[in-house]
Design a protein around this motif. Structure first.
Motif, PDB file in Angstrom:
ATOM      1  N   THR A 125       0.838  -1.200   0.000  1.00  0.00           N
ATOM      2  CA  THR A 125       0.000   0.000   0.000  1.00  0.00           C
ATOM      3  C   THR A 125       0.872   1.248   0.000  1.00  0.00           C
ATOM      4  O   THR A 125       1.751   1.405   0.864  1.00  0.00           O
ATOM      5  N   ILE A 126       0.610   2.147  -0.962  1.00  0.00           N
ATOM      6  CA  ILE A 126       1.309   3.422  -1.056  1.00  0.00           C
ATOM      7  C   ILE A 126       0.313   4.489  -1.482  1.00  0.00           C
ATOM      8  O   ILE A 126      -0.431   4.281  -2.469  1.00  0.00           O
ATOM      9  N   ASP A 127       0.278   5.609  -0.784  1.00  0.00           N
ATOM     10  CA  ASP A 127      -0.620   6.723  -1.092  1.00  0.00           C
ATOM     11  C   ASP A 127      -2.070   6.267  -1.198  1.00  0.00           C
ATOM     12  O   ASP A 127      -2.835   6.758  -2.038  1.00  0.00           O
ATOM     13  N   GLY A 128      -2.458   5.330  -0.383  1.00  0.00           N
ATOM     14  CA  GLY A 128      -3.833   4.844  -0.399  1.00  0.00           C
ATOM     15  C   GLY A 128      -4.128   3.827  -1.480  1.00  0.00           C
ATOM     16  O   GLY A 128      -5.243   3.300  -1.547  1.00  0.00           O
ATOM     17  N   ARG A 129      -3.153   3.537  -2.316  1.00  0.00           N
ATOM     18  CA  ARG A 129      -3.352   2.547  -3.374  1.00  0.00           C
ATOM     19  C   ARG A 129      -2.912   1.191  -2.843  1.00  0.00           C
ATOM     20  O   ARG A 129      -1.740   0.979  -2.508  1.00  0.00           O
ATOM     21  N   VAL A 130      -3.850   0.261  -2.781  1.00  0.00           N
ATOM     22  CA  VAL A 130      -3.581  -1.088  -2.279  1.00  0.00           C
ATOM     23  C   VAL A 130      -3.325  -2.001  -3.480  1.00  0.00           C
ATOM     24  O   VAL A 130      -4.199  -2.199  -4.336  1.00  0.00           O
ATOM     25  N   MET A 131      -2.096  -2.545  -3.531  1.00  0.00           N
ATOM     26  CA  MET A 131      -1.689  -3.395  -4.647  1.00  0.00           C
ATOM     27  C   MET A 131      -1.499  -4.828  -4.134  1.00  0.00           C
ATOM     28  O   MET A 131      -0.646  -5.066  -3.267  1.00  0.00           O
ATOM     29  N   PRO A 132      -2.272  -5.768  -4.653  1.00  0.00           N
ATOM     30  CA  PRO A 132      -2.127  -7.163  -4.203  1.00  0.00           C
ATOM     31  C   PRO A 132      -0.782  -7.741  -4.617  1.00  0.00           C
ATOM     32  O   PRO A 132      -0.280  -7.470  -5.710  1.00  0.00           O
ATOM     33  N   ILE A 133      -0.179  -8.511  -3.747  1.00  0.00           N
ATOM     34  CA  ILE A 133       1.046  -9.259  -4.072  1.00  0.00           C
ATOM     35  C   ILE A 133       0.603 -10.552  -4.747  1.00  0.00           C
ATOM     36  O   ILE A 133      -0.016 -11.421  -4.131  1.00  0.00           O
ATOM     37  N   ASP A 206       0.390  -2.250 -11.703  1.00  0.00           N
ATOM     38  CA  ASP A 206       0.852  -1.808 -10.387  1.00  0.00           C
ATOM     39  C   ASP A 206       2.378  -1.707 -10.355  1.00  0.00           C
ATOM     40  O   ASP A 206       2.938  -0.804  -9.721  1.00  0.00           O
ATOM     41  N   ALA A 207       3.041  -2.646 -11.062  1.00  0.00           N
ATOM     42  CA  ALA A 207       4.504  -2.620 -11.068  1.00  0.00           C
ATOM     43  C   ALA A 207       5.019  -1.352 -11.754  1.00  0.00           C
ATOM     44  O   ALA A 207       5.978  -0.710 -11.274  1.00  0.00           O
ATOM     45  N   VAL A 208       4.388  -0.958 -12.874  1.00  0.00           N
ATOM     46  CA  VAL A 208       4.813   0.268 -13.559  1.00  0.00           C
ATOM     47  C   VAL A 208       4.521   1.498 -12.699  1.00  0.00           C
ATOM     48  O   VAL A 208       5.335   2.428 -12.601  1.00  0.00           O
ATOM     49  N   LEU A 210       4.302   1.648  -9.443  1.00  0.00           N
ATOM     50  CA  LEU A 210       5.233   1.651  -8.316  1.00  0.00           C
ATOM     51  C   LEU A 210       6.613   2.156  -8.765  1.00  0.00           C
ATOM     52  O   LEU A 210       7.258   2.940  -8.055  1.00  0.00           O
ATOM     53  N   TYR A 211       7.056   1.721  -9.928  1.00  0.00           N
ATOM     54  CA  TYR A 211       8.362   2.145 -10.440  1.00  0.00           C
ATOM     55  C   TYR A 211       8.411   3.665 -10.624  1.00  0.00           C
ATOM     56  O   TYR A 211       9.409   4.317 -10.313  1.00  0.00           O
ATOM     57  N   ASN A 212       7.322   4.227 -11.141  1.00  0.00           N
ATOM     58  CA  ASN A 212       7.282   5.680 -11.363  1.00  0.00           C
ATOM     59  C   ASN A 212       7.084   6.460 -10.053  1.00  0.00           C
ATOM     60  O   ASN A 212       7.453   7.636  -9.975  1.00  0.00           O
ATOM     61  N   ARG A 213       6.493   5.821  -9.057  1.00  0.00           N
ATOM     62  CA  ARG A 213       6.184   6.528  -7.804  1.00  0.00           C
ATOM     63  C   ARG A 213       7.374   6.604  -6.858  1.00  0.00           C
ATOM     64  O   ARG A 213       7.620   7.647  -6.244  1.00  0.00           O
ATOM     65  N   LEU A 214       8.128   5.520  -6.726  1.00  0.00           N
ATOM     66  CA  LEU A 214       9.199   5.487  -5.728  1.00  0.00           C
ATOM     67  C   LEU A 214      10.502   6.045  -6.299  1.00  0.00           C
ATOM     68  O   LEU A 214      10.753   5.988  -7.499  1.00  0.00           O
ATOM     69  N   THR A 215      11.324   6.563  -5.381  1.00  0.00           N
ATOM     70  CA  THR A 215      12.666   7.040  -5.716  1.00  0.00           C
ATOM     71  C   THR A 215      13.639   6.496  -4.683  1.00  0.00           C
ATOM     72  O   THR A 215      13.247   6.189  -3.547  1.00  0.00           O
ATOM     73  N   PRO A 216      14.906   6.325  -5.037  1.00  0.00           N
ATOM     74  CA  PRO A 216      15.882   5.842  -4.064  1.00  0.00           C
ATOM     75  C   PRO A 216      15.899   6.728  -2.816  1.00  0.00           C
ATOM     76  O   PRO A 216      15.920   7.948  -2.898  1.00  0.00           O
ATOM     77  N   GLY A 217      15.882   6.067  -1.680  1.00  0.00           N
ATOM     78  CA  GLY A 217      15.828   6.752  -0.401  1.00  0.00           C
ATOM     79  C   GLY A 217      14.480   6.657   0.270  1.00  0.00           C
ATOM     80  O   GLY A 217      14.369   6.872   1.483  1.00  0.00           O
ATOM     81  N   ASP A 218      13.410   6.356  -0.502  1.00  0.00           N
ATOM     82  CA  ASP A 218      12.098   6.166   0.103  1.00  0.00           C
ATOM     83  C   ASP A 218      12.118   4.937   1.005  1.00  0.00           C
ATOM     84  O   ASP A 218      12.875   3.983   0.800  1.00  0.00           O
ATOM     85  N   THR A 219      11.230   4.950   1.990  1.00  0.00           N
ATOM     86  CA  THR A 219      11.202   3.861   2.978  1.00  0.00           C
ATOM     87  C   THR A 219       9.804   3.273   3.064  1.00  0.00           C
ATOM     88  O   THR A 219       8.806   4.011   3.083  1.00  0.00           O
ATOM     89  N   LEU A 220       9.735   1.954   3.130  1.00  0.00           N
ATOM     90  CA  LEU A 220       8.486   1.237   3.312  1.00  0.00           C
ATOM     91  C   LEU A 220       8.571   0.442   4.608  1.00  0.00           C
ATOM     92  O   LEU A 220       9.609  -0.148   4.923  1.00  0.00           O
TER      93      LEU A 220
END
Length: 227
Positions: A125-133, A206-208, A210-220
Motif C-alpha cells: 500500500t502506497i498513497d492509499g493505493r492497495v496493490m495485491p502481491i 501496479d509494477a509500472v 510503483l516504479y514511477n512513484r518510488l525514488t531511491p531513499g524512500d522507505t516502506l
C-alpha cells in the motif's frame, strides 16, 4: 630806611598770615606710623592671596590637561537616541502550511514512511493505493523498514539474485528494496521459480505505477505474518 621797613613789615605780615592759615595734621606722627604698618600688612596679605589663587588656577589647568581638555571647552556628551525594539518579522506561510496535507507515517526512529508491505495480508500500500502481491518469495531476514536503493530495467540486464532464465517478467521495470540486514528484495511484475531469490510479484500495471512513484531513499514499513 622806609623801604627796608616796609619790606620787613610785609614779610612779617605774610608770616603771620601763613601761621594763621596753617592746617594742623588730623593724625599725630604715631598714628601715621600705625597707618603705614597696617597698609603694609594689607599689601602683604593681598600679595599672598593673589599667589594662592594663581597656584590654584595652575593646579586646575594641570588637572584639565590630564583629563583631555579644559572644562570650559569640553563638549557635552552627545545625546543617545533611544533604541526602539525591532519589529518582529511577519511569518510567511510555507508551502506546507498553505497546502496542508496528511503527515507521513514515521517509524519510532523518525524515518518518514512512504508505504507498507504487509506480508500477512499479501498487499503493498502506497498513497492509499492497495496493490495485491500476486506471487513472491520474500525471505525477509530482518523485520523493519525497507529502503529503496535502486530502480532497475530488467530488459537491459539481469540481476545476480534473479537469473533471467528463472524469472518471467511482464514489465521490465523493478524496484530494489533493502532490509535492515542489507538483504535485497526485488519488487515488480515478476514470476520466478521458488527459492530463486527474495522477490515480490505485482500486477504489471501496479509494477509500472510503483516504479514511477518510488525514488531511491524512500522507505516502506514491513509487516510480517505472526508465527
Amino acid at each position: 630806611m622806609s623801604d627796608d621797613l616796609t619790606a620787613h613789615e610785609l614779610a612779617t605780615a605774610l608770616h603771620e598770615l601763613a601761621m594763621a592759615n596753617e592746617t594742623q595734621p588730623p593724625v599725630s606722627a604715631a598714628g601715621i606710623r600705625r597707618r603705614a604698618v597696617r597698609r603694609s600688612r594689607r599689601r602683604r596679605t593681598t600679595l599672598a592671596l593673589g599667589a594662592g589663587a594663581t597656584a590654584l588656577a595652575l593646579a586646575a589647568f594641570a588637572v584639565s590637561l590630564k583629563t583631555g581638555g579644559t572644562p570650559e571647552h569640553r563638549q557635552p556628551p552627545a545625546a543617545t537616541a533611544p533604541r526602539l525594539p525591532s519589529p518582529s518579522p511577519s511569518a510567511s506561510p510555507s508551502p506546507s502550511s498553505s497546502f496542508p496535507g496528511p503527515p507521513p507515517t514515521a517509524t519510532p526512529t523518525g524515518i518518514a514512511i512512504a508505504g507498507t508491505v504487509n506480508l500477512g495480508k499479501q498487499t503493498l500500500t502506497i498513497d492509499g493505493r492497495v496493490m495485491p502481491i500476486t506471487s513472491g518469495f520474500p525471505t525477509l531476514v530482518a523485520a523493519g523498514p525497507l529502503t529503496v536503493v535502486a530502480k532497475l530495467d530488467l530488459g537491459r540486464g539481469s540481476v545476480d539474485q534473479l537469473p533471467e532464465a528463472s524469472c518471467k517478467v511482464a514489465e521490465p521495470y523493478a524496484v530494489e528494496l533493502r532490509d535492515t540486514n542489507r538483504n535485497s528484495i526485488y519488487v515488480g511484475s515478476l514470476a520466478c521459480s521458488a527459492r530463486t531469490g527474495s522477490w515480490i510479484g505485482l500486477d504489471p500495471k501496479d509494477a509500472v505505477w510503483l516504479y514511477n512513484r518510488l525514488t531511491p531513499g524512500d522507505t516502506l514499513s514491513a509487516v510480517t505474518p505472526k508465527a
